[in-house]
Design an enzyme around this catalytic site. Structure first.
Site, PDB file in Angstrom:
ATOM      1  N   THR A  86      34.435  47.965  36.705  1.00  0.00           N
ATOM      2  CA  THR A  86      33.077  47.743  37.207  1.00  0.00           C
ATOM      3  C   THR A  86      32.651  48.846  38.161  1.00  0.00           C
ATOM      4  O   THR A  86      31.522  49.351  38.088  1.00  0.00           O
ATOM      5  CB  THR A  86      32.989  46.378  37.905  1.00  0.00           C
ATOM      6  OG1 THR A  86      33.309  45.351  36.969  1.00  0.00           O
ATOM      7  CG2 THR A  86      31.597  46.137  38.475  1.00  0.00           C
ATOM      8  N   SER A 110      39.912  47.069  30.467  1.00  0.00           N
ATOM      9  CA  SER A 110      38.944  46.040  30.822  1.00  0.00           C
ATOM     10  C   SER A 110      39.063  44.878  29.857  1.00  0.00           C
ATOM     11  O   SER A 110      38.882  45.044  28.658  1.00  0.00           O
ATOM     12  CB  SER A 110      37.517  46.613  30.783  1.00  0.00           C
ATOM     13  OG  SER A 110      36.563  45.619  31.082  1.00  0.00           O
ATOM     14  N   ASN A 113      40.282  38.322  31.718  1.00  0.00           N
ATOM     15  CA  ASN A 113      41.547  37.635  31.997  1.00  0.00           C
ATOM     16  C   ASN A 113      41.370  36.126  32.151  1.00  0.00           C
ATOM     17  O   ASN A 113      42.328  35.374  31.954  1.00  0.00           O
ATOM     18  CB  ASN A 113      42.243  38.231  33.227  1.00  0.00           C
ATOM     19  CG  ASN A 113      41.306  38.475  34.381  1.00  0.00           C
ATOM     20  OD1 ASN A 113      40.169  38.031  34.361  1.00  0.00           O
ATOM     21  ND2 ASN A 113      41.780  39.192  35.375  1.00  0.00           N
ATOM     22  N   CYS A 114      40.166  35.642  32.463  1.00  0.00           N
ATOM     23  CA  CYS A 114      39.951  34.196  32.541  1.00  0.00           C
ATOM     24  C   CYS A 114      40.046  33.527  31.170  1.00  0.00           C
ATOM     25  O   CYS A 114      40.215  32.310  31.079  1.00  0.00           O
ATOM     26  CB  CYS A 114      38.587  33.891  33.163  1.00  0.00           C
ATOM     27  SG  CYS A 114      38.457  34.367  34.900  1.00  0.00           S
ATOM     28  N   THR A 343      38.825  50.872  53.553  1.00  0.00           N
ATOM     29  CA  THR A 343      40.092  50.577  54.212  1.00  0.00           C
ATOM     30  C   THR A 343      40.117  51.255  55.581  1.00  0.00           C
ATOM     31  O   THR A 343      39.093  51.748  56.063  1.00  0.00           O
ATOM     32  CB  THR A 343      41.266  51.078  53.365  1.00  0.00           C
ATOM     33  OG1 THR A 343      41.237  52.526  53.333  1.00  0.00           O
ATOM     34  CG2 THR A 343      41.176  50.558  51.931  1.00  0.00           C
ATOM     35  N   TYR A 349      38.707  53.141  49.435  1.00  0.00           N
ATOM     36  CA  TYR A 349      38.155  51.795  49.316  1.00  0.00           C
ATOM     37  C   TYR A 349      39.158  50.917  48.560  1.00  0.00           C
ATOM     38  O   TYR A 349      40.024  51.420  47.834  1.00  0.00           O
ATOM     39  CB  TYR A 349      36.831  51.815  48.560  1.00  0.00           C
ATOM     40  CG  TYR A 349      35.710  52.574  49.251  1.00  0.00           C
ATOM     41  CD1 TYR A 349      34.589  51.909  49.729  1.00  0.00           C
ATOM     42  CD2 TYR A 349      35.757  53.960  49.421  1.00  0.00           C
ATOM     43  CE1 TYR A 349      33.548  52.588  50.356  1.00  0.00           C
ATOM     44  CE2 TYR A 349      34.735  54.653  50.050  1.00  0.00           C
ATOM     45  CZ  TYR A 349      33.634  53.960  50.514  1.00  0.00           C
ATOM     46  OH  TYR A 349      32.616  54.653  51.139  1.00  0.00           O
ATOM     47  N   ALA A 350      39.024  49.615  48.715  1.00  0.00           N
ATOM     48  CA  ALA A 350      39.867  48.680  47.968  1.00  0.00           C
ATOM     49  C   ALA A 350      39.043  47.460  47.603  1.00  0.00           C
ATOM     50  O   ALA A 350      38.198  47.006  48.395  1.00  0.00           O
ATOM     51  CB  ALA A 350      41.097  48.279  48.772  1.00  0.00           C
ATOM     52  N   GLY A 352      38.948  43.593  45.015  1.00  0.00           N
ATOM     53  CA  GLY A 352      39.611  42.650  44.129  1.00  0.00           C
ATOM     54  C   GLY A 352      40.685  41.808  44.783  1.00  0.00           C
ATOM     55  O   GLY A 352      40.678  41.553  45.989  1.00  0.00           O
ATOM     56  N   ASP A 353      41.656  41.399  43.965  1.00  0.00           N
ATOM     57  CA  ASP A 353      42.685  40.451  44.394  1.00  0.00           C
ATOM     58  C   ASP A 353      43.589  40.992  45.495  1.00  0.00           C
ATOM     59  O   ASP A 353      44.322  40.224  46.118  1.00  0.00           O
ATOM     60  CB  ASP A 353      43.568  40.059  43.199  1.00  0.00           C
ATOM     61  CG  ASP A 353      42.793  39.369  42.096  1.00  0.00           C
ATOM     62  OD1 ASP A 353      41.586  39.120  42.290  1.00  0.00           O
ATOM     63  OD2 ASP A 353      43.386  39.091  41.038  1.00  0.00           O
TER      64      ASP A 353
END
Length: 471
Positions: A86, A110, A113-114, A343, A349-350, A352-353
């Site tokens: 994304t 990509s 995963n759900c 960060t 930058y970071a 997501g999970d």
């Protein structure tokens, strides 16, 4: 404003087009706090052939934003899927002159995963629908360079370079002006005896899905134990039952779906127990491999014989790269970021999970939520901040989730009663059950809502709902 622009005179078709352009143009320039040009200049700028017709519904940007305003030329993104893919797409749509490279350890950059459990149960029958983008499609449509089967092993902040190693053992150095970390989180595999048995599996990506799918298609795999009754565990139980497996669900907490309050989670117990075996309040102790089966031994000493065991007991952040680069992480290993997903190094930058952000309900507190829609939102914010030099800030995580177990659906958002009690926050609850629509109209089904709120102000803290789903 349209009346003020149009005046009292009749407005023809061409004038209407010009009026629409002027309104959109004014709104656009004001949105970005730019001086609004005169209507003729605005029309010329917004009607430029490079950016499409002024009356076209396509999204367009003035040249200042299309070429970027931060001086950034190279963006390196570690990890794909909801976060990395994304961010790459958003950055290139904002400035197609950027050099954007995505490095993904697996073969797939990509995917949805759900949807993985639902392919195993064949509720989703077409595997290709789970692959949202491929390296080829990202390259041809947006000009994004994608390196799959490649892992970034080291980041040098002083030189703004990263070392990447391909599956064949070859290495290369990648340069960047900005780096986005989106490595995700890995399924937990507790250090219990027998954990390395090949019949103990986890589900994270398409390769895991294919492995489990291959196993459950075998006639010898009849009994499956699912350990952990969170979102993925419940979905796996439903889908394994759908394809005729004898399923035993194990959860250490007193009720399934520990993310919900116990009395709400119990709505799921009845539908589950009608279809599968359920053990709650008893955790995993060890695996005992046998010749033709696998024994799952619980903390109580209870043994369950199975042909396959699927671990769904949570995740841990894959922040080793960030820690190696000496970025700030919390005690649990999640990368600490600000509202723009930066960060402790503003060039990195970071999303997501793997990240810890502020909580939306209590902004002074921190939250870690592993959901795809959150990773998607964070990725767009990071890309905007890198390319445009500014963006809206991430408002914090609510953790809005929904899960189905056979004919019962549970949805939750915000804080539950367990969290509020543990944090020592005063709260009150209200639970109501009503029909999903007017009772005189056929097909009404009960829906239960539990609200949690501040007893002094009425401020909403969270909500859990349960309703029936017609299969």
């Amino acid at each position: 404003e349209s009346a003020a622009i149009a005046g009292d005179s009749p407005v023809g078709e061409n004038s209407m087009k010009e009026l629409g352009v002027r309104q959109v143009g004014r709104a656009f320039f004001r949105c970005f706090s730019l001086p609004c040009p005169s209507p003729p200049k605005m029309l010329r700028a917004l009607s430029s052939h490079s950016w499409g017709s002024a009356t076209s519904p396509r999204l367009f940007f003035p040249r200042r934003f299309a070429t970027g305003g931060t001086g950034v030329k190279r963006i390196l993104i570690v990890g794909g899927v909801a976060g990395g893919a994304t961010a790459a797409a958003r950055a290139m749509r904002l400035n197609n002159k950027l050099e954007v490279t995505v490095v993904e350890r697996s073969p797939d950059v990509s995917f949805a995963n759900c949807g993985l459990p639902y392919y195993i149960g064949r509720e989703i029958t077409d595997r290709s629908k789970l692959a949202l983008q491929t390296p080829e499609s990202l390259s041809s449509s947006l000009g994004i360079r994608v390196l799959t089967n490649t892992e970034v092993t080291q980041v040098d902040r002083s030189t703004r370079t990263a070392m990447a190693r391909s599956r064949d053992g070859s290495t290369q150095t990648l340069e960047f002006d900005r780096l986005i970390l989106s490595p995700g989180a890995a399924p937990l595999r507790p250090p219990v005896p027998g954990i390395s048995d090949p019949r103990v599996v986890t589900l994270r990506n398409l390769q895991d899905m294919d492995k489990i799918d291959h196993l459950v298609q075998q006639a010898s795999i009849k009994r499956v134990v699912v350990i952990g009754a969170g979102f993925i565990g419940l979905e796996m139980v439903e889908q394994l039952h759908r394809i005729g497996k004898r399923v035993h669900l194990v959860e250490k907490a007193p009720a399934v779906l520990p993310q919900a309050d116990e009395e709400m989670a119990e709505f799921l117990h009845g539908p589950l127990m009608e279809k599968v075996h359920v053990t709650v309040g008893d955790g995993l102790a060890r695996f005992e491999p046998m010749d033709k089966s696998l024994k799952v031994v619980l903390e109580s000493g209870k043994g369950i014989e199975a042909d396959l065991a699927i671990l769904c007991i949570g995740v841990k952040p894959e922040s080793q790269l960030a820690q190696g680069a000496q970025l700030s992480v919390n005690p649990r290993g999640y990368i600490v970021v600000n509202e723009f997903m930066q960060t402790s190094d503003p060039c990195i930058y970071a999303v997501g999970d793997v990240v810890e952000t502020q909580d939306m309900v209590f902004p002074e507190r921190r939250a870690t939520v592993a959901l795809g829609n959150i990773a998607n939102m964070q990725a767009r914010i990071a890309a905007d901040h890198i390319v445009l030099g500014k963006s809206v800030g991430y408002p914090g995580s609510l953790g809005t989730s929904i899960v189905r177990a056979f004919d019962t659906v549970l949805a939750l958002t915000g804080w539950n009663e367990k969290r509020l009690r543990a944090a020592g926050i005063p709260y009150a609850t209200a639970t109501i059950t009503e029909n999903s629509h007017a009772g005189y109209y056929p097909g009404a089904l009960p829906i239960t809502l539990k609200l949690l709120f501040d007893p002094a102000t009425g401020r909403l803290y969270g909500m859990i709902s349960e309703y029936k789903h017609k299969m």
